[in-house]
Design a protein around this motif. Structure first.
Motif, PDB file in Angstrom:
ATOM      1  N   LEU A   1      12.788  -7.612   9.892  1.00 22.55           N
ATOM      2  CA  LEU A   1      14.045  -7.725   9.254  1.00 22.55           C
ATOM      3  C   LEU A   1      14.114  -8.322   8.084  1.00 22.55           C
ATOM      4  N   LEU A   2      13.302  -9.337   8.445  1.00 20.93           N
ATOM      5  CA  LEU A   2      13.406 -11.052   7.772  1.00 20.93           C
ATOM      6  C   LEU A   2      12.258 -10.797   6.794  1.00 20.93           C
ATOM      7  N   ASN A   3      11.129  -9.871   6.304  1.00 24.15           N
ATOM      8  CA  ASN A   3      10.703  -9.920   5.852  1.00 24.15           C
ATOM      9  C   ASN A   3      10.488  -8.143   4.933  1.00 24.15           C
ATOM     10  N   GLN A   4      11.484  -7.568   4.683  1.00 25.26           N
ATOM     11  CA  GLN A   4      11.699  -6.186   4.651  1.00 25.26           C
ATOM     12  C   GLN A   4      10.865  -6.009   3.261  1.00 25.26           C
ATOM     13  N   HIS A   5      10.948  -7.064   2.208  1.00 24.14           N
ATOM     14  CA  HIS A   5       9.761  -6.300   0.955  1.00 24.14           C
ATOM     15  C   HIS A   5       8.451  -6.796   0.372  1.00 24.14           C
ATOM     16  N   ARG A   6       7.826  -7.200   2.002  1.00 26.14           N
ATOM     17  CA  ARG A   6       6.742  -7.246   2.203  1.00 26.14           C
ATOM     18  C   ARG A   6       5.611  -6.159   3.215  1.00 26.14           C
ATOM     19  N   CYS A   7       4.921  -5.516   2.983  1.00 29.32           N
ATOM     20  CA  CYS A   7       3.915  -4.378   3.045  1.00 29.32           C
ATOM     21  C   CYS A   7       3.654  -4.400   4.901  1.00 29.32           C
ATOM     22  N   ALA A   8       4.305  -3.346   5.361  1.00 28.70           N
ATOM     23  CA  ALA A   8       4.679  -3.657   6.877  1.00 28.70           C
ATOM     24  C   ALA A   8       3.275  -3.597   7.447  1.00 28.70           C
ATOM     25  N   ALA A   9       1.765  -3.484   6.479  1.00 30.70           N
ATOM     26  CA  ALA A   9       0.746  -3.409   7.258  1.00 30.70           C
ATOM     27  C   ALA A   9      -0.153  -4.627   7.446  1.00 30.70           C
ATOM     28  N   GLU A  10       1.192  -5.701   6.427  1.00 34.05           N
ATOM     29  CA  GLU A  10       0.526  -7.544   6.300  1.00 34.05           C
ATOM     30  C   GLU A  10       1.335  -7.984   7.825  1.00 34.05           C
ATOM     31  N   LEU A  11       2.464  -7.298   8.360  1.00 36.80           N
ATOM     32  CA  LEU A  11       2.842  -7.673   9.213  1.00 36.80           C
ATOM     33  C   LEU A  11       2.624  -7.128  11.010  1.00 36.80           C
TER      34      LEU A  11
ATOM     35  N   ALA B   1       7.953   9.953  21.617  1.00 34.60           N
ATOM     36  CA  ALA B   1       7.069   8.967  20.584  1.00 34.60           C
ATOM     37  C   ALA B   1       6.587   9.135  19.520  1.00 34.60           C
ATOM     38  N   ASP B   2       6.578   8.485  18.121  1.00 38.37           N
ATOM     39  CA  ASP B   2       6.421   9.360  16.902  1.00 38.37           C
ATOM     40  C   ASP B   2       5.488   8.041  15.816  1.00 38.37           C
ATOM     41  N   ILE B   3       4.920   8.478  15.091  1.00 39.75           N
ATOM     42  CA  ILE B   3       3.861   8.407  14.611  1.00 39.75           C
ATOM     43  C   ILE B   3       4.376   7.880  12.761  1.00 39.75           C
ATOM     44  N   PHE B   4       4.146   6.364  12.538  1.00 34.61           N
ATOM     45  CA  PHE B   4       4.533   6.037  11.466  1.00 34.61           C
ATOM     46  C   PHE B   4       3.465   5.653  10.590  1.00 34.61           C
ATOM     47  N   ASN B   5       2.996   6.135   9.086  1.00 32.58           N
ATOM     48  CA  ASN B   5       2.276   5.120   8.414  1.00 32.58           C
ATOM     49  C   ASN B   5       3.008   3.631   7.912  1.00 32.58           C
ATOM     50  N   ILE B   6       1.868   2.798   8.459  1.00 33.18           N
ATOM     51  CA  ILE B   6       2.567   1.120   7.912  1.00 33.18           C
ATOM     52  C   ILE B   6       2.084   0.510   6.559  1.00 33.18           C
ATOM     53  N   HIS B   7       1.552   2.366   5.427  1.00 34.16           N
ATOM     54  CA  HIS B   7       0.866   1.527   4.326  1.00 34.16           C
ATOM     55  C   HIS B   7       1.998   1.710   3.413  1.00 34.16           C
ATOM     56  N   CYS B   8       2.936   0.807   3.894  1.00 34.16           N
ATOM     57  CA  CYS B   8       4.767   0.606   2.626  1.00 34.16           C
ATOM     58  C   CYS B   8       5.097  -0.422   2.810  1.00 34.16           C
ATOM     59  N   LYS B   9       6.117  -0.624   2.276  1.00 34.23           N
ATOM     60  CA  LYS B   9       7.020  -1.377   2.035  1.00 34.23           C
ATOM     61  C   LYS B   9       8.105  -1.801   3.743  1.00 34.23           C
ATOM     62  N   VAL B  10       8.223  -2.595   4.096  1.00 36.13           N
ATOM     63  CA  VAL B  10       8.961  -2.737   5.002  1.00 36.13           C
ATOM     64  C   VAL B  10      10.276  -2.171   5.801  1.00 36.13           C
ATOM     65  N   ARG B  11      10.808  -2.257   4.162  1.00 41.47           N
ATOM     66  CA  ARG B  11      12.516  -1.522   3.393  1.00 41.47           C
ATOM     67  C   ARG B  11      12.157  -0.181   4.385  1.00 41.47           C
ATOM     68  N   LEU B  12      11.089   0.760   3.428  1.00 39.69           N
ATOM     69  CA  LEU B  12      10.934   1.852   3.637  1.00 39.69           C
ATOM     70  C   LEU B  12      10.563   2.048   5.392  1.00 39.69           C
ATOM     71  N   LEU B  13       9.799   1.744   5.521  1.00 44.12           N
ATOM     72  CA  LEU B  13       9.277   1.737   6.848  1.00 44.12           C
ATOM     73  C   LEU B  13      10.665   1.959   7.781  1.00 44.12           C
ATOM     74  N   LEU B  14      11.577   1.077   7.961  1.00 39.12           N
ATOM     75  CA  LEU B  14      12.348   0.840   9.252  1.00 39.12           C
ATOM     76  C   LEU B  14      13.408   1.990   8.533  1.00 39.12           C
ATOM     77  N   ASP B  15      13.575   2.573   7.329  1.00 44.14           N
ATOM     78  CA  ASP B  15      15.072   4.217   6.676  1.00 44.14           C
ATOM     79  C   ASP B  15      14.118   4.643   7.633  1.00 44.14           C
ATOM     80  N   GLY B  16      12.788   4.768   7.558  1.00 50.14           N
ATOM     81  CA  GLY B  16      11.916   6.181   7.994  1.00 50.14           C
ATOM     82  C   GLY B  16      11.668   6.259   9.505  1.00 50.14           C
ATOM     83  N   ILE B  17      12.096   4.780  10.267  1.00 53.88           N
ATOM     84  CA  ILE B  17      12.075   4.642  11.303  1.00 53.88           C
ATOM     85  C   ILE B  17      13.704   5.554  11.927  1.00 53.88           C
ATOM     86  N   LYS B  18      15.008   4.957  10.877  1.00 52.27           N
ATOM     87  CA  LYS B  18      15.887   5.334  11.654  1.00 52.27           C
ATOM     88  C   LYS B  18      16.518   6.743  11.628  1.00 52.27           C
TER      89      LYS B  18
END
Length: 160
Positions: free
Chosen positions: A53-63, A12-29
């Motif tokens: 993946l369908l909402n890559q330009h939105r803020c991850a905290a919204e989703l 298990a890893d912890i990630f900050n969701i106060h960023c764009k979805v694309r950045l979050l997914l790249d960090g997770i990978k």
């Protein structure tokens, strides 16, 4: 604001969701060591896919909800645009069970046409207040016999 991503063999890893979805997914990978896997997606612990993946330009905290736990998924695209297959990248039978896999398997691309057609119910609006007729005449005003007349300003009344 953070989320927990489950992956690998009970990791298990912890990630900050106060960023764009694309950045979050790249960090997770990057952190989860699945850069060569291609695209990744997240699902909650019930198997509900979050469609990041369908909402890559939105803020991850919204989703995503803060302090929630999500399962990392690998995404394999088929020949058609609606042919998408998700594979859990978590090896934990207590989370990835039959219910999780069934919900994951029932996922449908929101862009693809749905085989189910929702019936549209027509809502009848209530008509305006119907005032009973007086002496055979019908009053169409919802305010009874009162009607509004525009009041002119003193300057307008002086003009002839």
């Amino acid at each position: 604001m953070f989320i927990t991503v489950l992956h690998g063999e009970n990791k298990a890893d912890i990630f900050n969701i106060h960023c764009k979805v694309r950045l979050l997914l790249d960090g997770i990978k990057s952190r989860c060591g699945c850069e060569e896997k291609g695209e990744v997606e997240l699902a909650d612990e019930t198997g509900q896919i979050k469609n990041l993946l369908l909402n890559q330009h939105r803020c991850a905290a919204e989703l995503l909800s803060e302090r929630e736990t999500y399962v990392l998924l690998s995404v394999a695209r088929g020949e058609t645009s609606s042919g998408v297959e998700f594979t859990p990248l978590l090896q934990d039978d207590s989370v990835v069970n039959h219910k999780f896999l069934a919900k994951l398997g029932s996922w449908q691309d929101p862009k693809a046409p749905s085989p189910k057609v929702k019936s549209r119910k027509t809502h009848h609006k209530k008509s305006a207040l119907d005032v009973p007729a007086v002496d055979g005449l019908r009053n169409h005003s919802p305010h009874g016999g009162r009607t509004r007349t525009p009041i002119s300003s003193p300057r307008q009344s002086r003009k002839f």
